[in-house]
Design a protein around this motif. Structure first.
Motif, PDB file in Angstrom:
ATOM      1  N   TRP A   1     -21.553 -43.162 -10.225  1.00 19.13           N
ATOM      2  CA  TRP A   1     -22.917 -43.793  -9.868  1.00 19.13           C
ATOM      3  C   TRP A   1     -23.444 -43.255  -8.598  1.00 19.13           C
ATOM      4  N   CYS A   2     -24.650 -42.920  -8.537  1.00 20.91           N
ATOM      5  CA  CYS A   2     -25.477 -42.373  -7.200  1.00 20.91           C
ATOM      6  C   CYS A   2     -26.775 -43.012  -6.794  1.00 20.91           C
ATOM      7  N   ASN A   3     -26.934 -43.394  -5.699  1.00 19.85           N
ATOM      8  CA  ASN A   3     -28.324 -44.106  -5.462  1.00 19.85           C
ATOM      9  C   ASN A   3     -28.594 -43.268  -4.127  1.00 19.85           C
ATOM     10  N   PRO A   4     -30.094 -42.568  -4.743  1.00 16.75           N
ATOM     11  CA  PRO A   4     -30.656 -41.378  -3.575  1.00 16.75           C
ATOM     12  C   PRO A   4     -31.050 -42.035  -2.502  1.00 16.75           C
ATOM     13  N   ILE A   5     -31.820 -41.186  -1.337  1.00 20.97           N
ATOM     14  CA  ILE A   5     -32.349 -41.906  -0.654  1.00 20.97           C
ATOM     15  C   ILE A   5     -33.561 -42.312  -1.041  1.00 20.97           C
ATOM     16  N   SER A   6     -34.171 -43.320  -0.478  1.00 24.81           N
ATOM     17  CA  SER A   6     -35.318 -44.179  -0.908  1.00 24.81           C
ATOM     18  C   SER A   6     -36.519 -43.134  -0.630  1.00 24.81           C
TER      19      SER A   6
END
Lengths: 113, 117
Positions: B22-27
């Motif tokens: 899972w990856c959550n990028p920079i907003s």
């Protein structure tokens, strides 16, 4: 197909010395050349970058030298410090809509205290 | 500013099992990348998303790898079934995208180290 060739694979330098890492590319469509620094357990982080319309760029102790005719560029680390010990990757980004990075194989730098 | 988040950090599986990262990028970053970094090599791009659309997946082994980016934010990369040669660090990166021009900087997460036994 490896489009960015990097050397040396590993480098050991004394504290205060100059570290030099070289890269060569083949694809003339590349138009942006960043260097990334990676510490163990971390992702690569942008260190310094250059465009081919300049021959040199300096930021603190880090300098990129760029030779467009030879299709070569290098990273010079002046006054190398033990904290500079990391793996360094050169990269090249090609013009176009996707603008993807192609990385070299990396140089593991060790700076001895 | 929070960086790119990835989980898990480490994963050990048997060959032929499946795994997901899972990856959550920079907003605010429109572009998201998944890279495979084999020990001793530079990162190799697997897939690039612009918002929730695929820009390039030419180097993604589609018989076993899949990726999605729902709602143009978080992304998952899946391997099913895993092979021994899939052992690597899987890096996620994000960038502002085409609006940033040629100097658009990619910011990398810490990666997920996958070991396939």
């Amino acid at each position: 197909q490896q489009q960015v060739k990097q050397s040396p694979q590993s480098l050991i330098v004394q504290k205060g010395g100059i570290s030099i890492i070289n890269c060569a590319y083949e694809n003339t469509a590349f138009d942006y050349f960043p260097w990334y620094q990676q510490f163990p357990g971390k992702g690569p982080a942008l260190l310094i970058a250059i465009r081919p319309d300049v021959s040199e760029k300096k930021e603190g102790r880090f300098t990129i030298s760029f030779n467009k005719s030879a299709k070569q560029f290098s990273l010079h680390i002046m006054d190398s410090q033990p904290g500079d010990s990391a793996t360094y990757f050169c990269a090249a980004k090609r013009a176009g809509s996707a603008r993807q990075l192609t990385f070299g194989s990396g140089t593991q730098l060790t700076v001895l205290p | 500013e929070a960086g790119v988040a990835q989980s898990p950090r480490y994963k050990i599986i048997e060959k032929r099992q499946s795994v997901a990262f899972w990856c959550n990028p920079i907003s605010g970053h429109a572009t998201l990348y998944w890279y495979q970094q084999i020990l001793g090599q530079g990162p190799k791009l697997l897939i690039q998303f612009q918002n929730n659309g695929v820009v390039d997946d030419s180097q993604l082994p589609k018989d076993r790898f899949s990726a999605e980016r729902l709602k143009g934010v978080d992304s998952t990369l899946k391997i099913q079934p895993a092979k021994l040669e899939d052992s690597a660090v899987y890096l996620c990166a994000s960038s502002l995208g085409s609006l940033a021009g040629v100097t658009d900087t990619q910011y990398f997460g810490p990666g997920t180290r996958l070991t396939v036994l």
